[in-house]
Each structure stands twice: as structure tokens, then as C-alpha cells.
Design a protein around this motif. Sequence first.
Motif, PDB file in Angstrom:
ATOM      1  N   LEU A 173      91.480  43.623  28.608  1.00 24.04           N
ATOM      2  CA  LEU A 173      90.456  43.024  27.751  1.00 24.04           C
ATOM      3  C   LEU A 173      89.069  43.187  28.354  1.00 24.04           C
ATOM      4  CD1 LEU A 173      92.320  39.784  26.617  1.00 24.04           C
ATOM      5  CD2 LEU A 173      91.854  41.835  25.275  1.00 24.04           C
ATOM      6  N   LEU A 174      88.996  43.112  29.670  1.00 21.45           N
ATOM      7  CA  LEU A 174      87.707  43.348  30.329  1.00 21.45           C
ATOM      8  C   LEU A 174      87.273  44.784  30.103  1.00 21.45           C
ATOM      9  CD1 LEU A 174      88.132  40.574  31.763  1.00 21.45           C
ATOM     10  CD2 LEU A 174      87.285  41.671  33.844  1.00 21.45           C
ATOM     11  N   LYS A 175      88.241  45.687  30.234  1.00 17.49           N
ATOM     12  CA  LYS A 175      87.945  47.118  30.106  1.00 17.49           C
ATOM     13  C   LYS A 175      87.380  47.446  28.730  1.00 17.49           C
ATOM     14  CE  LYS A 175      88.451  51.527  31.413  1.00 17.49           C
ATOM     15  NZ  LYS A 175      87.647  52.113  32.473  1.00 17.49           N
ATOM     16  N   VAL A 176      88.008  46.895  27.679  1.00 15.51           N
ATOM     17  CA  VAL A 176      87.534  47.243  26.328  1.00 15.51           C
ATOM     18  C   VAL A 176      86.165  46.624  26.044  1.00 15.51           C
ATOM     19  CG1 VAL A 176      89.840  47.601  25.402  1.00 15.51           C
ATOM     20  CG2 VAL A 176      88.770  45.368  25.154  1.00 15.51           C
ATOM     21  N   ASN A 177      85.812  45.614  26.851  1.00 13.43           N
ATOM     22  CA  ASN A 177      84.487  45.011  26.699  1.00 13.43           C
ATOM     23  C   ASN A 177      83.490  45.528  27.724  1.00 13.43           C
ATOM     24  OD1 ASN A 177      84.365  42.652  24.567  1.00 13.43           O
ATOM     25  ND2 ASN A 177      86.415  42.646  25.463  1.00 13.43           N
ATOM     26  N   GLY A 178      83.840  46.655  28.327  1.00 10.70           N
ATOM     27  CA  GLY A 178      82.907  47.354  29.206  1.00 10.70           C
ATOM     28  C   GLY A 178      82.808  46.810  30.620  1.00 10.70           C
ATOM     29  N   ILE A 179      83.745  45.971  31.026  1.00 12.68           N
ATOM     30  CA  ILE A 179      83.697  45.409  32.384  1.00 12.68           C
ATOM     31  C   ILE A 179      84.934  45.890  33.141  1.00 12.68           C
ATOM     32  CG2 ILE A 179      83.658  43.286  33.767  1.00 12.68           C
ATOM     33  CD1 ILE A 179      81.140  43.639  32.106  1.00 12.68           C
ATOM     34  N   GLU A 180      84.707  46.412  34.341  1.00 14.93           N
ATOM     35  CA  GLU A 180      85.830  46.860  35.148  1.00 14.93           C
ATOM     36  C   GLU A 180      86.358  45.690  35.973  1.00 14.93           C
ATOM     37  OE1 GLU A 180      86.186  50.895  34.141  1.00 14.93           O
ATOM     38  OE2 GLU A 180      87.463  49.651  35.422  1.00 14.93           O
ATOM     39  N   ARG A 181      87.648  45.436  35.860  1.00 22.79           N
ATOM     40  CA  ARG A 181      88.257  44.379  36.683  1.00 22.79           C
ATOM     41  C   ARG A 181      88.142  44.748  38.150  1.00 22.79           C
ATOM     42  NH1 ARG A 181      88.890  40.237  38.855  1.00 22.79           N
ATOM     43  NH2 ARG A 181      90.755  38.911  38.821  1.00 22.79           N
ATOM     44  N   THR A 182      88.144  46.062  38.412  1.00 24.36           N
ATOM     45  CA  THR A 182      88.097  46.531  39.797  1.00 24.36           C
ATOM     46  C   THR A 182      86.665  46.793  40.263  1.00 24.36           C
ATOM     47  OG1 THR A 182      88.400  48.786  39.009  1.00 24.36           O
ATOM     48  CG2 THR A 182      90.378  47.581  39.658  1.00 24.36           C
ATOM     49  N   LYS A 183      85.710  46.155  39.587  1.00 26.85           N
ATOM     50  CA  LYS A 183      84.306  46.324  39.995  1.00 26.85           C
ATOM     51  C   LYS A 183      84.130  45.769  41.401  1.00 26.85           C
ATOM     52  CE  LYS A 183      79.680  44.818  38.628  1.00 26.85           C
ATOM     53  NZ  LYS A 183      78.915  44.000  37.688  1.00 26.85           N
ATOM     54  N   ILE A 184      83.488  46.540  42.253  1.00 25.06           N
ATOM     55  CA  ILE A 184      83.265  46.090  43.624  1.00 25.06           C
ATOM     56  C   ILE A 184      82.075  45.139  43.618  1.00 25.06           C
ATOM     57  CG2 ILE A 184      82.777  46.814  45.985  1.00 25.06           C
ATOM     58  CD1 ILE A 184      83.945  49.560  45.260  1.00 25.06           C
ATOM     59  N   LEU A 185      82.342  43.877  43.952  1.00 21.88           N
ATOM     60  CA  LEU A 185      81.293  42.863  43.841  1.00 21.88           C
ATOM     61  C   LEU A 185      80.362  42.851  45.052  1.00 21.88           C
ATOM     62  CD1 LEU A 185      83.476  40.001  42.327  1.00 21.88           C
ATOM     63  CD2 LEU A 185      81.821  41.433  41.152  1.00 21.88           C
TER      64      LEU A 185
END
Lengths: 169, 524
Positions: free
Chosen positions: B484-496
Motif C-alpha cells: 500500500l505504501l508502494k502504490v502511494n509512492g512511498i518505499e517501505r525500504t526507504k533509508i531514513l
Amino acid sequence: MSRYFRIKLGIALISLFIAGVLFWTFITFLISPFYKKEKDKSYSEVFGFADVVEEMPSKLHIKLIRKDAYFKLNEVEDVWVIKHSDKSITVFSPICTHLGCRYNWEKKAKNFVCPCHASIFTIEGKVVAGPAPRPLDTLPYEIKDEKLYVEWLRYKAGVAEKIVIGSEA
Amino acid sequence: MNKFSFRRIGSWINQRLPLEGVRRWLLHEEIPGGASFFYSLGSASIFLLVILFLTGIWELFVYVPTIDHAYESLSYFRLNVPFGWLAHGLHYWSAIAFSVIIVLHMIRTFIWGAYKRPRELIWFCGVALFFLMMAFMFTGPILAWDKKGYWAGRVGMEMVGAIPIFGSFFQSIIWGSSSLTQVALSRMFTWHIALLPILLIFFLTIHLFAFRKQGSIGTLSLDKKKKSSPLWPDQLYKNSIVFLVLFLILISLSVFVPPPFGGMADPLDTGYIPKPAWIFLSVYQLLKYFPGKWESLAIVGIPVILGLTLLLPPFLDRKERRNPNKRITAMVCAFLLTTFIVVLTILGYLSGPSQAGGNYSLALPGSMPKISEEVGKKQKNLTENPILGKSTRIIGNYRNGETIYENNCLLCHGHLGQPVRGRSQIVTFGPSLKPIDKQLFDNNPQRFVEKLDPVIQHGSGIMPAFGDQAVLTQQKIADVEAYLLKVNGIERTKILHPGVSPIRFFLILSALVFAMLITYFIVV
């Protein structure tokens, strides 16, 4: 310039580069906690605020959700709340400004007294006796819908200045 | 400080430690036939070992070897610790590179005939190091406690258990348990970071000492052998170029092809098709040709045959000649064996689906789980007092999540969140998930997941409580959240907290390499 010098220079540059990259990245990781940015302000509800009597210091509980790496830990802390009026209160950190002990309210003496080294504070938090270097630390608060919310902060003990060192319990 | 001071310091140290002797022993060696890039493979494998040790120790600062926290701690290390992404990437790719380089080194050594008398001990230690490398490749992936590592470990455990008579005994020694539990993980951890490194250092030390005793075997050509060049600085110069190229390749892979987040280990997931690391694919494929009762024989037989095949050359090929043109039998056998293993590896890689869709329960309109209305009422404001599930601490795999979504959420929420029109069997349309409600959306993937999670865990309105009613495991919920994050343009694996972002780091390094080359050519 001899061939051997060129070769040795090449070896030195490559070694410095590889070692430098590894050293730089590792040291950045190692010292990163020292440069940790302050987290966003977070206010937690104080329980039992409705029962606080005016001008009588009350020790109330506050529930904190503390983040530790990937953990979210529930912790309970205390704060001293003095209600002056419906809209004016003082919230003190329960930690003595001398060396970090927990102090108590003495009803007879009408003072805050720290049992560790006998620092004594007035109801306003001013130092009247003992080794405490500064008055009791106040904590930021807000009142919403007749509920009290406090931002839990820890201050550096043993110094005259009020310096925030973190928000851990 | 001038050269005079350095000499005095050096003299002071040499009077107390035999450094000069060690330096001379390490660096003074003649390479018959001159330095060559072919001779860099052994040094390259040691270079990779050093990278593996350093990055492994780095990961130890954060990694927690328990089944509850292994995956989370590693995910936290990769996404929230400065340069954690780099350390893990280097460790992952160095391990693969190490296995490739060791194989190439063994092939080169075989072709050069460097196993013949009096170099048998060097060869035997090399074979031991090869098997130790395979042991590292077996124990390492399990520590991540992700799907791939878990199932590869589970299959390996079952295979060992299937050995006649001694299977359970070997299982208890290797894993300490007959199933992949905390005991097994702790033991794998100890094998990987303590016992195997000790064995590796032991065999490597003998390997290096024996090699230095005999010296480099040098070129095959007798004419070229008349000329030689020293180890320092000629061969080490070529070695350092190989190290630099390797290092840059590893950094590039860490930046552009980071190790995947496969999702946390889920013993209940029957849909996952496990595949071993590349070094085991040939064995994996070969076992398929030994069905039924023959399989347990193959499990014992294949490693024994492989071990003997590698240990026998010094005994079988005793003649002194080393030129491969005059050792046709040996070369043909080696070529056939290598081709056989390569073909099996390719077949093993290609065989079967790369990842099954998963045998997840399908929530049909008529058979939806009982809706948790009471919990749904409590969740009026999704951002207040969320009751978060464990899935918020798991980095899910969005590809798995897409399959789970299609099996459980599609009927109400439609494809990629767009409501499906004209399907009479659909009772209600769920809210759009692309774009998702603004109240739920957040640029920070962790906060976004923490907003989504209560809805999925506890339900909302007529939406089922997928967590409370155990319709989906926490791992699967994490996968759906990642999707769901991916389809909304957010990567779950984004390096914070990357320290320096991967792309920027790569550019800085490229600039440094360029500056280094400019400096070198200007000075030279």
C-alpha cells in the motif's frame, strides 16, 4: 621519477582511499548517537489532574511511549503538579537538580526536600538550602479539554544552567 | 616530522619487536616470470575476507540474534543507522564475491598445477577453506531470519536429518535442535561469528605459511621464468589495482542493487519456494535426480564425492610437468566437472517458479470473517491512540503484499485501489487506496505504516480485523502495508538515516577516485 616510486605511490593512494572510505563511514556510524537530532515534541497525558487541589503539590503519573531503536516501550514517570488556578499551573520535573535523585514534598515544612544531599526547594522551586545549583526544572505543558499534557524532558544535573539532555525516562 | 625522526622511531620499535624480520619475510619474495594479475586472486580473497570481518563486526553493534528481533534489528540497521545500508550491502556482496573469487582461485591453481609436490598441503588447506566458505554461505543467510534464509536453513536441516542412522545426531550438533527455533538460530550465530572464523584463520594461516615456504609457482613458461620481479612492490601494485576495482564494484552493487527485503520468516507460509545460495544450486538441482530412498544417499554421497574429487588431484596427478597442454587428462576432467557444475547451477537457478504467489486465504463476499464492529467504533480517529501490531516493526515485501492484496482486498478496494465498476457480486466499495485518505498518508514510511496498521489489524466499519482474527499473519500484514505504501509512492525500504544517501555517496566516491587518478598522473 623512478618506476618504483610510481608503483609505491599507486599502492599508497589506493590503500589510503580504501582505508579512508571504510574509516570515514565506520566512524560516522560510531559517533552518530552524539549528533542525534531532537525528536519532535511529544506531549503525554498526566493522570489524576482533575483531583489536584490548588496550591498543594501533587505527584502524578505520566505514561511515556519511548522509542528505543525499533522498540516502542511503555514507561511510567512522575511529575509534580501545582495548580494555582484553573488556567495556571506549574509542572516540575521530579528529578533534583543537584545529582538526579527524586525529591519529596514535606507537608509540615512546606518545602520540597531531596533525601540524597538535603537540597531544599520552595513551592515555587527556588533553592533555599543544600547543594542544588539551580531551581527545580519546570516542564512544558498544555491543557486541552480539562486534561493536562506534559512534555517529558531530562535536564543535565549538577550545573547552574538548565540544559536539556534528552527525553528518556 | 622528517625522515630522520621516522627512522629513530622505527629503530626504537625494532629493538623491542621483530618487525623488520616480519616485514622482510612478508614482502621479500620473487615472483618467477614477473608479477601478474592472475596471481591476485588469492590476495583478493583475503581482501574480501577483511571486508567481511569488518562489516560483520559493524553489524554486530545492532544485530540481535533472537527470532523475535533478528529481522527487525537488521532492518533497523539498514534503514535507520548511518551507513548501515553500506555495511550490510558490502557484507552481502562481499560474501558472494568471496565465493566466486575462491572458485576462480582454485581453478587457476589447478590449471597452473600448483597442487603438485611439494605443494599438497597448500592445496588441502585450500579445499578446507573452500568447504568453510560454503559453511559460511549456509549459516549466514539464516541469521537474517527472512523468508529466504529461514526456508533455506529449514530445507538444509531436513536434508541433514534425512541422513540414515546419523541424521539426528548431525542435526543436534549443527543446529542443537530438530527444528529451526531460537536454539537453532543461536547456534547458527555462534557457528558463523565464532567457530567458523576460528577454523578459517587456522587453515588460512597454514595455507599462507605453506605457500610462503614454497614460494610463488610463477609462470608456466620456462623462458619467462628466467626473469622475476619482487612481491613488493610489483605484485602488490597489481593486487591493489584488483582490490580497488573489487571495492568499487562492491560499493556500486551496494548502492544500485541492495540486498532485497524478502519479508520476515513465516513458518506458516506454505507458498514460498525456497532456493539456496548460488554456491549450492548445483547440489539443489542434482538432488532432484535422486528421488525417494536414493535422496538420502545423495545427501551423503554428493559432498563425499565432491570432497574426494577436490582432494585427490595431488595423489592422482603426480608427474612433475605443470603445463596444461601436457596434462590433457587433468584439464579435460576439470573442464567436464566445471561444465557439469555450471550447467547444474544454471538449471537450478532457472528451475521452478522464482517465488510462488502464496497459498493465502481468499476473502470472498459471502465468507468474510465476522466484522469486529466494537473495535471499529473505537477506531473513529485513526491517528489517536493507535493499537499497533508487530507488523509495524517488520519491513514487508511489497511483491508478496501485492499477491496478498489481490487475494484479500481486491474485491472491496479494487485494482491498485481504484473501485471496480459493474461487478454485481460486490456488496460495497471500500475507500480508495490510491491515493489513500490524507489522514493516513505520511511521507515517513514508519509513520505511514503506523497509521495504516490499526485499520488492518482491528478492522474499521465493515472491514474485517485481519490481525485480531488472525486472517493474516503479522508478516503478511507487513507485506500488504509495504504494498500500500508502494502504490502511494512511498518505499517501505526507504533509508531514513543513511549518513550520506547511497547515490550521493557513490558520486562522492567517484569524484575521489577521479581526483586520485588525476593526482597520480600529475605527480607521475
